[in-house]
Design an enzyme around this catalytic site. Structure first.
Site, PDB file in Angstrom:
ATOM      1  N   ASN A  46     -28.679   1.857 -10.367  1.00 22.63           N
ATOM      2  CA  ASN A  46     -28.263   2.692 -11.481  1.00 22.63           C
ATOM      3  C   ASN A  46     -29.468   3.069 -12.326  1.00 22.63           C
ATOM      4  O   ASN A  46     -30.441   2.317 -12.443  1.00 22.63           O
ATOM      5  CB  ASN A  46     -27.150   2.031 -12.310  1.00 22.63           C
ATOM      6  N   GLU A  48     -29.951   4.729 -16.095  1.00 22.39           N
ATOM      7  CA  GLU A  48     -29.312   5.180 -17.326  1.00 22.39           C
ATOM      8  C   GLU A  48     -30.176   6.233 -18.016  1.00 22.39           C
ATOM      9  O   GLU A  48     -31.344   6.434 -17.678  1.00 22.39           O
ATOM     10  CB  GLU A  48     -29.070   3.994 -18.252  1.00 22.39           C
ATOM     11  N   CYS A  57     -25.205   6.408 -11.001  1.00 24.52           N
ATOM     12  CA  CYS A  57     -24.738   5.142 -10.439  1.00 24.52           C
ATOM     13  C   CYS A  57     -25.579   4.741  -9.228  1.00 24.52           C
ATOM     14  O   CYS A  57     -26.188   5.602  -8.562  1.00 24.52           O
ATOM     15  CB  CYS A  57     -23.278   5.269 -10.011  1.00 24.52           C
ATOM     16  N   GLU A  59     -24.526   3.744  -6.326  1.00 27.57           N
ATOM     17  CA  GLU A  59     -23.974   4.313  -5.097  1.00 27.57           C
ATOM     18  C   GLU A  59     -24.439   5.756  -4.915  1.00 27.57           C
ATOM     19  O   GLU A  59     -24.775   6.179  -3.806  1.00 27.57           O
ATOM     20  CB  GLU A  59     -22.436   4.276  -5.130  1.00 27.57           C
ATOM     21  N   CYS A  90     -17.173   3.274  -9.206  1.00 25.02           N
ATOM     22  CA  CYS A  90     -16.353   4.038 -10.136  1.00 25.02           C
ATOM     23  C   CYS A  90     -15.608   5.134  -9.362  1.00 25.02           C
ATOM     24  O   CYS A  90     -15.867   5.367  -8.178  1.00 25.02           O
ATOM     25  CB  CYS A  90     -17.221   4.647 -11.236  1.00 25.02           C
ATOM     26  N   CYS A  93     -17.863   7.796  -7.809  1.00 22.49           N
ATOM     27  CA  CYS A  93     -18.608   7.311  -6.637  1.00 22.49           C
ATOM     28  C   CYS A  93     -17.691   7.100  -5.442  1.00 22.49           C
ATOM     29  O   CYS A  93     -18.106   7.313  -4.304  1.00 22.49           O
ATOM     30  CB  CYS A  93     -19.391   6.053  -6.975  1.00 22.49           C
TER      31      CYS A  93
END
Length: 136
Positions: A46, A48, A57, A59, A90, A93
């Site tokens: 990830n 940010e 993310c 993934e 999520c 994803c």
């Protein structure tokens, strides 16, 4: 399901990616690793951003690495995160994974100690919309 040596490799790659995550705001680092149709393992972590919605993310990063590497199908994906709860992909994803994976594709969820849960894509994203739904 991938063989044990492949699972070990996925876990190691995902853990290494997790350590490289950029998570200064949440301090919640996530790593992912994809076993692709070409036999290679692609990492993601990830990333940010101060403008929260534009983070990425783990993934999504692994899928981008896979596509950049020339592969086009996910054979398995492993996601690793800390804490006591399962760190599953999520919703966005799950849909990204769907673009490159079959319903039976294994999605492995891990913590620092190893694999905690195993799902198929169909279990995490039932009755999904994908490439086959679009006219050719």
């Amino acid at each position: 399901m991938p063989a044990e040596p492949e699972l070990d490799a996925l876990f190691a790659v995902a853990q290494a990616a997790q350590q490289k995550a950029y998570a200064p705001y949440s301090r919640f680092k996530v790593g992912a690793a994809i076993l692709a149709d070409d036999g290679a393992v692609y990492p993601g972590c990830n990333v940010e951003n101060a403008a929260y919605p534009v983070g990425a993310c783990a993934e999504a990063g692994a899928i981008s690495a896979m596509v950049a590497g020339g592969a086009r199908a996910i054979r398995a994906i492993l996601v690793v995160g800390d804490g006591t709860e399962l760190v599953t992909p999520c919703g966005a994803c799950r849909q990204r994974i769907r673009e490159f994976a079959a319903p039976e594709t294994p999605i492995l969820i891990a913590g620092p100690e190893g694999i905690r849960a195993r799902f198929s894509l169909a279990e995490l994203l039932p009755a999904s919309f994908g490439p086959a739904n679009l006219p050719k």
